[in-house]
Design a protein around this motif. Structure first.
Motif, PDB file in Angstrom:
ATOM      1  N   GLY A 204     -38.103 -52.913  24.548  1.00 57.13           N
ATOM      2  CA  GLY A 204     -37.267 -54.100  24.641  1.00 57.13           C
ATOM      3  C   GLY A 204     -37.948 -55.303  25.247  1.00 57.13           C
ATOM      4  N   GLU A 205     -39.289 -55.428  25.098  1.00 57.45           N
ATOM      5  CA  GLU A 205     -39.941 -56.615  25.633  1.00 57.45           C
ATOM      6  C   GLU A 205     -39.618 -57.822  24.751  1.00 57.45           C
ATOM      7  OE1 GLU A 205     -43.225 -54.585  23.122  1.00 57.45           O
ATOM      8  OE2 GLU A 205     -41.616 -53.976  24.503  1.00 57.45           O
ATOM      9  N   PRO A 206     -39.580 -59.007  25.317  1.00 57.42           N
ATOM     10  CA  PRO A 206     -39.308 -60.201  24.518  1.00 57.42           C
ATOM     11  C   PRO A 206     -40.386 -60.397  23.461  1.00 57.42           C
ATOM     12  CG  PRO A 206     -39.095 -60.660  26.869  1.00 57.42           C
ATOM     13  CD  PRO A 206     -39.734 -59.315  26.750  1.00 57.42           C
ATOM     14  N   TYR A 207     -39.995 -61.090  22.385  1.00 58.21           N
ATOM     15  CA  TYR A 207     -40.972 -61.398  21.338  1.00 58.21           C
ATOM     16  C   TYR A 207     -42.094 -62.243  21.947  1.00 58.21           C
ATOM     17  CZ  TYR A 207     -39.202 -66.172  21.241  1.00 58.21           C
ATOM     18  OH  TYR A 207     -38.857 -67.451  21.587  1.00 58.21           O
ATOM     19  N   GLU A 208     -43.319 -62.037  21.510  1.00 49.89           N
ATOM     20  CA  GLU A 208     -44.445 -62.838  21.966  1.00 49.89           C
ATOM     21  C   GLU A 208     -45.643 -62.565  21.068  1.00 49.89           C
ATOM     22  OE1 GLU A 208     -45.681 -61.762  25.840  1.00 49.89           O
ATOM     23  OE2 GLU A 208     -45.794 -59.630  25.430  1.00 49.89           O
ATOM     24  N   ASN A 209     -46.537 -63.496  21.039  1.00 49.87           N
ATOM     25  CA  ASN A 209     -47.768 -63.343  20.268  1.00 49.87           C
ATOM     26  C   ASN A 209     -47.499 -62.974  18.807  1.00 49.87           C
ATOM     27  OD1 ASN A 209     -49.312 -63.847  22.602  1.00 49.87           O
ATOM     28  ND2 ASN A 209     -49.234 -61.679  23.181  1.00 49.87           N
ATOM     29  N   GLY A 210     -46.478 -63.598  18.245  1.00 44.49           N
ATOM     30  CA  GLY A 210     -46.200 -63.383  16.834  1.00 44.49           C
ATOM     31  C   GLY A 210     -45.624 -62.037  16.494  1.00 44.49           C
ATOM     32  N   LYS A 211     -44.925 -61.381  17.423  1.00 41.38           N
ATOM     33  CA  LYS A 211     -44.286 -60.091  17.159  1.00 41.38           C
ATOM     34  C   LYS A 211     -42.773 -60.276  17.157  1.00 41.38           C
ATOM     35  CE  LYS A 211     -47.897 -57.336  19.444  1.00 41.38           C
ATOM     36  NZ  LYS A 211     -48.149 -56.339  20.506  1.00 41.38           N
ATOM     37  N   TYR A 212     -42.152 -59.893  16.048  1.00 38.40           N
ATOM     38  CA  TYR A 212     -40.713 -60.088  15.921  1.00 38.40           C
ATOM     39  C   TYR A 212     -40.064 -58.827  15.357  1.00 38.40           C
ATOM     40  CZ  TYR A 212     -42.413 -64.923  15.920  1.00 38.40           C
ATOM     41  OH  TYR A 212     -43.058 -66.088  16.215  1.00 38.40           O
ATOM     42  N   LEU A 213     -38.766 -58.698  15.641  1.00 36.70           N
ATOM     43  CA  LEU A 213     -37.945 -57.633  15.072  1.00 36.70           C
ATOM     44  C   LEU A 213     -36.876 -58.294  14.206  1.00 36.70           C
ATOM     45  CD1 LEU A 213     -37.063 -54.654  14.877  1.00 36.70           C
ATOM     46  CD2 LEU A 213     -35.679 -55.033  16.933  1.00 36.70           C
ATOM     47  N   MET A 214     -36.738 -57.840  12.958  1.00 33.65           N
ATOM     48  CA  MET A 214     -35.784 -58.435  12.035  1.00 33.65           C
ATOM     49  C   MET A 214     -34.903 -57.353  11.427  1.00 33.65           C
ATOM     50  SD  MET A 214     -36.488 -61.055   8.848  1.00 33.65           S
ATOM     51  CE  MET A 214     -36.825 -59.805   7.624  1.00 33.65           C
ATOM     52  N   ALA A 215     -33.649 -57.694  11.151  1.00 33.53           N
ATOM     53  CA  ALA A 215     -32.710 -56.774  10.510  1.00 33.53           C
ATOM     54  C   ALA A 215     -32.279 -57.345   9.170  1.00 33.53           C
ATOM     55  CB  ALA A 215     -31.484 -56.551  11.394  1.00 33.53           C
ATOM     56  N   THR A 216     -32.071 -56.452   8.199  1.00 32.33           N
ATOM     57  CA  THR A 216     -31.519 -56.835   6.906  1.00 32.33           C
ATOM     58  C   THR A 216     -30.452 -55.819   6.511  1.00 32.33           C
ATOM     59  OG1 THR A 216     -33.146 -55.563   5.624  1.00 32.33           O
ATOM     60  CG2 THR A 216     -33.717 -57.845   6.162  1.00 32.33           C
ATOM     61  N   CYS A 217     -29.549 -56.227   5.635  1.00 30.95           N
ATOM     62  CA  CYS A 217     -28.561 -55.314   5.084  1.00 30.95           C
ATOM     63  C   CYS A 217     -28.306 -55.703   3.645  1.00 30.95           C
ATOM     64  CB  CYS A 217     -27.262 -55.336   5.892  1.00 30.95           C
ATOM     65  SG  CYS A 217     -26.429 -56.943   5.913  1.00 30.95           S
ATOM     66  N   GLY A 218     -27.730 -54.770   2.877  1.00 30.47           N
ATOM     67  CA  GLY A 218     -27.576 -55.089   1.471  1.00 30.47           C
ATOM     68  C   GLY A 218     -26.636 -54.187   0.713  1.00 30.47           C
TER      69      GLY A 218
ATOM     70  N   VAL B 294     -29.989 -58.378  -1.236  1.00 28.50           N
ATOM     71  CA  VAL B 294     -29.877 -58.563   0.208  1.00 28.50           C
ATOM     72  C   VAL B 294     -28.587 -59.333   0.489  1.00 28.50           C
ATOM     73  CG1 VAL B 294     -30.936 -59.557   2.273  1.00 28.50           C
ATOM     74  CG2 VAL B 294     -32.371 -58.607   0.456  1.00 28.50           C
ATOM     75  N   ALA B 295     -27.849 -58.932   1.503  1.00 29.39           N
ATOM     76  CA  ALA B 295     -26.612 -59.625   1.855  1.00 29.39           C
ATOM     77  C   ALA B 295     -26.766 -60.486   3.099  1.00 29.39           C
ATOM     78  CB  ALA B 295     -25.480 -58.625   2.068  1.00 29.39           C
ATOM     79  N   ALA B 296     -27.579 -60.047   4.074  1.00 30.62           N
ATOM     80  CA  ALA B 296     -27.730 -60.799   5.322  1.00 30.62           C
ATOM     81  C   ALA B 296     -29.026 -60.403   6.004  1.00 30.62           C
ATOM     82  CB  ALA B 296     -26.544 -60.557   6.262  1.00 30.62           C
ATOM     83  N   CYS B 297     -29.505 -61.263   6.893  1.00 31.38           N
ATOM     84  CA  CYS B 297     -30.690 -60.967   7.698  1.00 31.38           C
ATOM     85  C   CYS B 297     -30.584 -61.701   9.025  1.00 31.38           C
ATOM     86  CB  CYS B 297     -31.980 -61.361   6.961  1.00 31.38           C
ATOM     87  SG  CYS B 297     -32.164 -63.130   6.622  1.00 31.38           S
ATOM     88  N   ASP B 298     -31.297 -61.200  10.027  1.00 30.27           N
ATOM     89  CA  ASP B 298     -31.253 -61.830  11.353  1.00 30.27           C
ATOM     90  C   ASP B 298     -32.490 -61.423  12.143  1.00 30.27           C
ATOM     91  OD1 ASP B 298     -30.212 -63.437  13.337  1.00 30.27           O
ATOM     92  OD2 ASP B 298     -28.947 -61.861  14.201  1.00 30.27           O
ATOM     93  N   PHE B 299     -32.952 -62.328  13.015  1.00 29.42           N
ATOM     94  CA  PHE B 299     -34.055 -62.044  13.933  1.00 29.42           C
ATOM     95  C   PHE B 299     -33.495 -61.710  15.308  1.00 29.42           C
ATOM     96  CE2 PHE B 299     -36.722 -64.334  10.882  1.00 29.42           C
ATOM     97  CZ  PHE B 299     -37.939 -63.666  10.990  1.00 29.42           C
ATOM     98  N   SER B 300     -34.203 -60.829  16.029  1.00 30.31           N
ATOM     99  CA  SER B 300     -33.847 -60.489  17.402  1.00 30.31           C
ATOM    100  C   SER B 300     -34.748 -61.252  18.370  1.00 30.31           C
ATOM    101  CB  SER B 300     -34.015 -58.982  17.634  1.00 30.31           C
ATOM    102  OG  SER B 300     -33.844 -58.646  19.001  1.00 30.31           O
ATOM    103  N   ILE B 301     -34.267 -61.412  19.608  1.00 31.74           N
ATOM    104  CA  ILE B 301     -35.117 -62.025  20.628  1.00 31.74           C
ATOM    105  C   ILE B 301     -36.015 -60.981  21.282  1.00 31.74           C
ATOM    106  CG2 ILE B 301     -33.394 -63.793  21.113  1.00 31.74           C
ATOM    107  CD1 ILE B 301     -32.881 -62.311  23.783  1.00 31.74           C
ATOM    108  N   LEU B 302     -35.793 -59.674  20.939  1.00 31.81           N
ATOM    109  CA  LEU B 302     -36.635 -58.609  21.468  1.00 31.81           C
ATOM    110  C   LEU B 302     -37.517 -58.061  20.361  1.00 31.81           C
ATOM    111  CD1 LEU B 302     -34.092 -56.626  23.671  1.00 31.81           C
ATOM    112  CD2 LEU B 302     -35.578 -58.527  24.330  1.00 31.81           C
ATOM    113  N   TYR B 303     -38.560 -57.326  20.776  1.00 28.89           N
ATOM    114  CA  TYR B 303     -39.413 -56.744  19.759  1.00 28.89           C
ATOM    115  C   TYR B 303     -39.632 -55.247  19.968  1.00 28.89           C
ATOM    116  CZ  TYR B 303     -43.456 -55.113  17.278  1.00 28.89           C
ATOM    117  OH  TYR B 303     -44.282 -54.362  16.515  1.00 28.89           O
ATOM    118  N   GLY B 304     -40.339 -54.876  21.021  1.00 29.90           N
ATOM    119  CA  GLY B 304     -40.873 -53.509  21.149  1.00 29.90           C
ATOM    120  C   GLY B 304     -39.832 -52.458  21.436  1.00 29.90           C
ATOM    121  N   TYR B 305     -40.268 -51.209  21.442  1.00 30.72           N
ATOM    122  CA  TYR B 305     -39.389 -50.083  21.700  1.00 30.72           C
ATOM    123  C   TYR B 305     -38.848 -50.103  23.129  1.00 30.72           C
ATOM    124  CZ  TYR B 305     -41.389 -48.418  17.355  1.00 30.72           C
ATOM    125  OH  TYR B 305     -41.783 -48.319  16.052  1.00 30.72           O
TER     126      TYR B 305
END
Length: 448
Positions: A120-134, A107-118
Motif C-alpha cells: 500500500g505504498e503511495p504511487y511514485e516513480n511512475g508506478k500506478y495501480l489501475m482497475a477496469t471492469c467490463g 470496457v465499461a469503466a476504469c480508475d486509477f488508485s493513489i496506492l500502488y504496491g502490495y
C-alpha cells in the motif's frame, strides 16, 4: 461548462465530428478536461481558455470511460471494443503508449488508485495501480509501470471474479485501500485491491447498478441503480481510520436508511411487488381503475394516470389496449412509451404470479440493445446514415414524421465491421438475445 458560484454557462464544447459524448473527466491538477465520444475519439480541452488542445484518435469503437493518474501525467481511456489506451499527458502530450485488449465485449469503466504496491505504498516513480471492469463480468487490476517517457509496462495484477453479469462501474476509495464495483447482477461488491480479495457484497437494489462512488472520507459508498434509487452504504461505524474499512467484513458494513425515494425510511431491501401490493395477486381482468393506475405508476408512467382514470381503464380494458387505442383514446403520443406499456402488460399476462419477476427480462438489457427512439429491445435492428442502430419500425415511423430528413438517409455509409462484430458478440452472450433476431442489417439506402 458552468461557474460554480452562479451556475451560469461558461462554455459549450463540441467534438470536431459532433459525436455524442459518453464520458468527460477533469484532470486532478485541473488543467485539462477530457471528453470521450461516439466518434471513437477523445478531445483534450484547456480549462483556462476552453480551447481544444488535442483530438486523440486510435479507438475503434465508442469511447465510454476515461481516468487520469493521480499526478495527471497519464490518462487511460476504454471503449466498447474492449481496449484500454494509455496516453501521455505531459512531455509527449497526446502520445498513446498502451493499446491493450482487457475485456471481452467491451470496457465499461476504469480508475486509477493513489496506492500502488502490495504493502500500500503511495504511487511514485511512475508506478500506478489501475482497475477496469467490463461486459465479461470481471473486474481486473493492472500494474502500470512507466519506463521513462517512451514506454509503459502494462501487466495484469489480479482478476476479481464474483459478479454474475456485466460490471458497469468501478472506483477506488480516496485512501486507495478499497475498490467498489456495481453490476447488472444488482449488487455492489467491495474489494481489497492490495491483495485482490473480496470484502463485502451489498444487496438491496431491485434493478441493475449503474454507478457507485465513495465519499471523500471513505465512510460512505453511494450506488445508483435503474430501480430509480440511490442507496447509501456505511463503510465505517466507529472508526475513521483507513484500516477499519479494509479489515472489517461484518457489522461495519450496513446499509444506511437513506435512498432517493422520499417515502423510504427503512434500510431493508425493497419488498417484492406481489407482497407489498396484494391486488397484484388478483387476475388482471378483475383489477379496478385504481389498481391499474397503481401498476402504471410502478412501471414509471404515473403522469398518464389521469388519462387512464378519465377513460375508466380497469383490468379488462387494460388487457384490450392496443397501440392505436393508447395513441388516439389515451393521448399517449410517444411511440416508445406506448410500446413500453404494451410490453409491460404482456409480461403481466405471461406471468401466473405477477410481481417483480414480470419485469426480470428488463434487468439485463444493456443500453446498446435498446432502440434510441423507442427505448425497447430491438427486434429488427438496422444501422442508419448517422451510424446509430435503430429498430426498423421506429426509425421508419420517425422519418415519415420528419420528411425533410429523408434525403439525408438515402446516402448511408457502411458502419465499421468492428462495431457490428462487437454488437453481435454481445447479443450472443446476453440473456435477452432470444428476443432479438440473429441477423443484423449492415446498411440501408432507402425506406419503404
Amino acid at each position: 461548462m458552468c461557474r460554480r458560484q452562479n451556475c451560469r454557462k461558461r462554455a459549450v464544447l463540441e467534438h470536431p465530428n459532433r459525436g455524442g459524448i459518453r464520458v468527460c473527466k477533469f484532470s486532478p491538477n485541473s488543467l485539462f478536461l477530457v471528453s470521450g465520444s461516439d466518434d471513437e475519439t477523445l478531445c483534450v480541452w484547456d480549462v483556462l481558455s476552453w480551447r481544444l488542445l488535442r483530438n486523440l484518435k486510435g479507438h475503434e469503437a465508442f469511447v465510454v470511460t476515461c481516468a487520469f493518474s493521480p499526478d495527471s501525467q497519464w490518462m487511460a481511456s476504454g471503449s466498447n471494443s474492449g481496449e484500454i489506451h494509455i496516453w501521455d499527458m505531459s512531455l509527449n502530450f497526446g502520445n498513446c503508449l498502451v493499446k491493450e485488449e482487457v475485456h471481452d465485449l467491451g470496457v465499461a469503466a476504469c480508475d486509477f488508485s493513489i496506492l500502488y504496491g502490495y504493502d500500500g505504498e503511495p504511487y511514485e516513480n511512475g508506478k500506478y495501480l489501475m482497475a477496469t471492469c467490463g461486459q465479461d463480468n470481471l473486474v481486473k487490476l493492472w500494474n502500470v509501470l512507466c519506463n521513462g517517457v517512451l514506454s509503459i509496462t502494462f501487466t495484469n495484477r489480479y482478476v476479481l471474479s464474483g459478479h454474475t453479469a456485466p460490471v458497469l462501474s468501478c472506483c477506488f476509495s480516496p485512501h486507495g485501500k478499497l475498490l467498489a464495483s456495481g453490476s447488472f447482477d444488482k449488487t455492489v461488491r467491495l474489494w481489497n485491491p492490495l491483495n485482490g480479495t473480496a470484502v463485502k457484497i451489498f444487496e438491496g437494489h431491485t434493478r441493475y447498478v449503474t454507478c457507485c462512488a465513495f465519499s471523500h472520507d471513505a465512510v460512505f459508498l453511494a450506488s445508483g441503480s435503474n430501480d430509480k434509487t440511490v442507496k447509501i452504504w456505511q463503510i465505517e461505524n466507529d472508526s475513521q481510520s483507513e484500516e477499519a474499512g479494509v479489515s472489517s467484513t461484518s457489522e461495519s458494513f450496513n446499509q444506511c436508511p437513506v435512498t432517493s425515494t422520499p417515502s423510504s425510511t427503512s434500510s431493508a431491501p425493497m419488498q417484492s411487488i406481489s407482497s407489498s401490493m396484494p391486488h397484484w395477486q388478483k387476475p388482471i381482468n378483475r383489477w379496478t381503475v385504481d389498481e391499474v393506475c397503481c401498476w402504471l405508476g410502478h412501471i414509471g408512467y404515473s403522469n398518464y394516470e389521469d388519462n387512464f382514470r378519465q377513460n375508466v381503464i380497469d383490468g379488462s380494458e387494460l388487457l384490450s389496449l392496443t397501440q392505436e387505442s393508447l395513441e388516439k383514446s389515451l393521448r399517449i403520443m410517444a411511440y416508445g412509451i406506448r410500446n413500453k406499456i404494451i410490453r409491460a402488460r404482456d409480461f403481466l399476462m405471461e406471468d401466473a404470479t405477477p410481481g417483480i419477476s414480470s419485469q426480470a427480462d428488463f434487468d439485463y438489457t444493456p443500453d446498446e440493445y435498446l432502440c434510441p427512439i423507442s427505448r425497447e429491445i430491438m427486434q429488427d435492428p438496422v444501422i442508419a446514415a448517422d451510424g446509430y442502430t435503430y429498430e426498423r419500425a421506429a426509425i421508419e415511423s420517425w422519418i415519415k414524421t420528419a420528411p425533410d430528413t429523408e434525403s439525408n438517409c438515402q446516402n448511408a455509409d457502411t458502419t465499421s465491421y468492428h462495431k457490428l462484430k462487437t454488437l453481435e458478440s454481445c447479443l450472443k452472450r446476453n440473456r435477452t438475445a432470444n428476443v432479438m433476431r440473429k441477423h443484423i442489417v449492415k446498411i440501408w439506402n432507402s425506406f419503404i
